[in-house]
Write a protein that holds these residues in place. Sequence first.
Motif, PDB file in Angstrom:
ATOM      1  N   UNK A 152      28.494  48.003  -4.510  1.00  0.00           N
ATOM      2  CA  UNK A 152      28.013  48.629  -3.515  1.00  0.00           C
ATOM      3  C   UNK A 152      28.444  48.362  -2.045  1.00  0.00           C
ATOM      4  N   UNK A 153      28.647  47.068  -1.933  1.00  0.00           N
ATOM      5  CA  UNK A 153      29.018  46.423  -0.566  1.00  0.00           C
ATOM      6  C   UNK A 153      30.401  46.878  -0.235  1.00  0.00           C
ATOM      7  N   UNK A 154      31.190  46.629  -1.612  1.00  0.00           N
ATOM      8  CA  UNK A 154      32.706  47.071  -1.643  1.00  0.00           C
ATOM      9  C   UNK A 154      33.022  48.498  -0.916  1.00  0.00           C
ATOM     10  N   UNK A 155      31.812  49.408  -1.514  1.00  0.00           N
ATOM     11  CA  UNK A 155      32.237  50.814  -1.187  1.00  0.00           C
ATOM     12  C   UNK A 155      31.900  51.048   0.202  1.00  0.00           C
ATOM     13  N   UNK A 156      30.916  50.182   0.835  1.00  0.00           N
ATOM     14  CA  UNK A 156      30.666  50.323   2.286  1.00  0.00           C
ATOM     15  C   UNK A 156      31.828  49.915   3.226  1.00  0.00           C
ATOM     16  N   UNK A 157      32.425  48.568   2.763  1.00  0.00           N
ATOM     17  CA  UNK A 157      33.461  48.251   3.218  1.00  0.00           C
ATOM     18  C   UNK A 157      34.433  49.111   3.221  1.00  0.00           C
ATOM     19  N   UNK A 158      34.820  49.663   2.111  1.00  0.00           N
ATOM     20  CA  UNK A 158      36.099  50.578   1.913  1.00  0.00           C
ATOM     21  C   UNK A 158      36.178  51.916   2.689  1.00  0.00           C
ATOM     22  N   UNK A 159      34.598  52.212   2.951  1.00  0.00           N
ATOM     23  CA  UNK A 159      34.699  53.351   3.811  1.00  0.00           C
ATOM     24  C   UNK A 159      35.014  53.331   5.218  1.00  0.00           C
ATOM     25  N   UNK A 160      35.151  51.951   5.808  1.00  0.00           N
ATOM     26  CA  UNK A 160      35.119  51.706   7.207  1.00  0.00           C
ATOM     27  C   UNK A 160      36.753  52.040   7.411  1.00  0.00           C
ATOM     28  N   UNK A 161      36.899  52.688   8.782  1.00  0.00           N
ATOM     29  CA  UNK A 161      38.195  52.917   8.977  1.00  0.00           C
ATOM     30  C   UNK A 161      39.159  51.856   9.142  1.00  0.00           C
ATOM     31  N   UNK A 162      40.182  51.947   8.603  1.00  0.00           N
ATOM     32  CA  UNK A 162      41.167  50.803   8.501  1.00  0.00           C
ATOM     33  C   UNK A 162      40.933  49.922   7.409  1.00  0.00           C
ATOM     34  N   UNK A 166      40.411  50.812   0.072  1.00  0.00           N
ATOM     35  CA  UNK A 166      39.644  52.375  -0.059  1.00  0.00           C
ATOM     36  C   UNK A 166      40.257  52.859  -1.181  1.00  0.00           C
ATOM     37  N   UNK A 167      41.793  53.034  -1.288  1.00  0.00           N
ATOM     38  CA  UNK A 167      42.212  53.904  -2.434  1.00  0.00           C
ATOM     39  C   UNK A 167      41.871  53.487  -3.582  1.00  0.00           C
ATOM     40  N   UNK A 168      41.555  52.278  -3.860  1.00  0.00           N
ATOM     41  CA  UNK A 168      41.433  51.780  -5.239  1.00  0.00           C
ATOM     42  C   UNK A 168      39.837  52.274  -5.539  1.00  0.00           C
ATOM     43  N   UNK A 169      38.818  51.964  -4.712  1.00  0.00           N
ATOM     44  CA  UNK A 169      37.721  52.220  -4.793  1.00  0.00           C
ATOM     45  C   UNK A 169      37.197  53.822  -5.019  1.00  0.00           C
TER      46      UNK A 169
END
Length: 671
Positions: A152-162, A166-169
Amino acid sequence: MDDKPKFKPYVPEDTQLSEFTFPAVALGVALAAVLGAANAWLGMKAGQTIAATFPAAVVAMAFLRLTRGNILQENIARTAASVGEALVAGAIFTVPAFIIVGYWESLLAWDAYLEGTALLLVGGTLGVLFVILLRRTLVVEAELPFPESVAAAEIHKAGQKGATGASYVFSAMGLSMLIELFKNDGGIKLFKEYVGGFHQFALSKVALLGQALEFRGGLLWRSPAASPALMGVGFVIGPRLAAITFSGGLFAWFVLIPLVLFMNGSGGAIETLVRLGRGGWADAAGEAWYNIVRPIAVGAMIVGAFWTLWGLRRQLASGIGKALSDMRAMKAGGPAPSRLERDLSLPTIFALVLVMVIPVTLLYWYFSRSFLAALVAACVMIVAGFLFAAVAGYLVGVIGSSSNPISGLTLTTLLIAALLMVALGLAERGGGTIAAIAAVLGVATVVCCACGIAGDMMQDLKVGHILGGTPWRMEVAEIVSVVLVSFVLILPIGWLHASDIKLGGTGIGGEALPAPQAGLMAMLSQGIVKGEMAWPLVLVGIGFSVGLVLLRAPSPMLIAVGMYLPLQTTFAIFVGGIIRWILDRTLERRRASEAERDRASNTGLLVASGLIAGEALTGVILALAVLLDVTFPKLVPEGSALAMLFIFAVVTWVLIALPLGAMRKLRASGS
């Protein structure tokens, strides 16, 4: 000297961002109600709920982006939203049992609605309070993998601009969603006990204990569930923990069940099981697991629960001691602790727990009409609630909330409470047998809700720990959500029961809404109070777990959990662990540097996060579609073994090829 590097959250502790805002909390509470209602149907139909953390994270990011919300506001919204699924799990595993035993006729009646809501409110609030006492122990001090929290934390991080990765998630999320849609059968078939013909084939003979035994109908072989999410969980926790969990399933299905079916000869228990299964040996094996092995697993979990808590005694004492020392330092004029270490006031928590004993005792008196029984039940609930809240939090830290066996922990509490009610003679006086059963189910409901909230909140607090959220703000958001959502979640359960009866069904406990966990709770509570409980099974489990402790077996609790969970669930987690082992060995053979290993491992974690999130999100969407009477076309024909094999092949490929590709890119760049 400790050379371990200091943990650094995503948002540094000296960074001040808005967190507890009205849009974030309001969105979280609304999502909690929706996700909870969707999971109510799924839980009573299939005996499973879908973890709401992942879909809540995705929806929170989408909506709060419109109001320019930051990552910590998303964290608060997700924390409040996941309450719905956790609280409804506690409800659907226990509240329908009141209907099954005949204590209530309808959950929509005013008295039943108020009683059920009170149980959810008390249990959920106590769960939050217990977790606050345990946060330092499990989130900060104990080195647990928390697979779904990390995801879940990785999803939040991946959703941040830049943000990188994110493409992997989101690519893995899309793949997992597509797979779930292909597995769908006219609306919803998540967690199917059998996925096509791949899960069953006939054998004419098998060698068992050195003897050739003739089968009359075939042997059930259960393959791993074709679940990207479960395989993703196994990948995150690694091969060792996945293997320990799976070992319990192997012991149940390849030792205990064959003993039950074949060591008693050709009559008696075996014919009864075949008759209960309404079919051949495959159904009989399922009945043996559900009615015999699972009570043994419950006995094993009783010992495992106490042993797990005993193993955490130093961390628990250290965590509470640290909180007390921080309070004394602040009173003496010292510096306030970091915002990342600030919980709600410890004296306030203890005071609230003591205050909660009053409504709990009154509630149990209302059910039992005996003040002594009510006081005993309240004390049992407080002690068992704290113990199993710790165990639920620990298990979430190891295997994630999706596989957290809160119903098994609740069954343990139910057994203890029922024994005490019988010892106090409640069934022979006062309100009679039904009053004793209602009091037992009341204790079980409160503890089940507390365990559900405990596991969910421990997971959310770990996400906040990774992201840099402020604990006390998350704790307040959780309390607000519990209080508000408690008044909502009885309604969808009541609507489903009433609508099935209107359509000619039997409601809860019938074919359309079997509510398996609640049925088991009803059966055990009635069996114990009426003196019909098979205690030898529970004692066998206790003895088995004591033996594991004496042998110093790794995690007796996880072994017991593996016995209790469906084999295809633990098998799928084990397959994920094997995939992780293959990746690790491949990296060794290719002599990957430390930086290359980190890149490959992080990429694999991102991919696994997407697989977990995609299946969970699709499950909620499909559950909502069912509530709205929307159906989807059947895309995979029944019995399609090739389709299921294809799913395993695809998931294996993405969890190995993508991390290795990321490693090669790093190696080619010369970084």
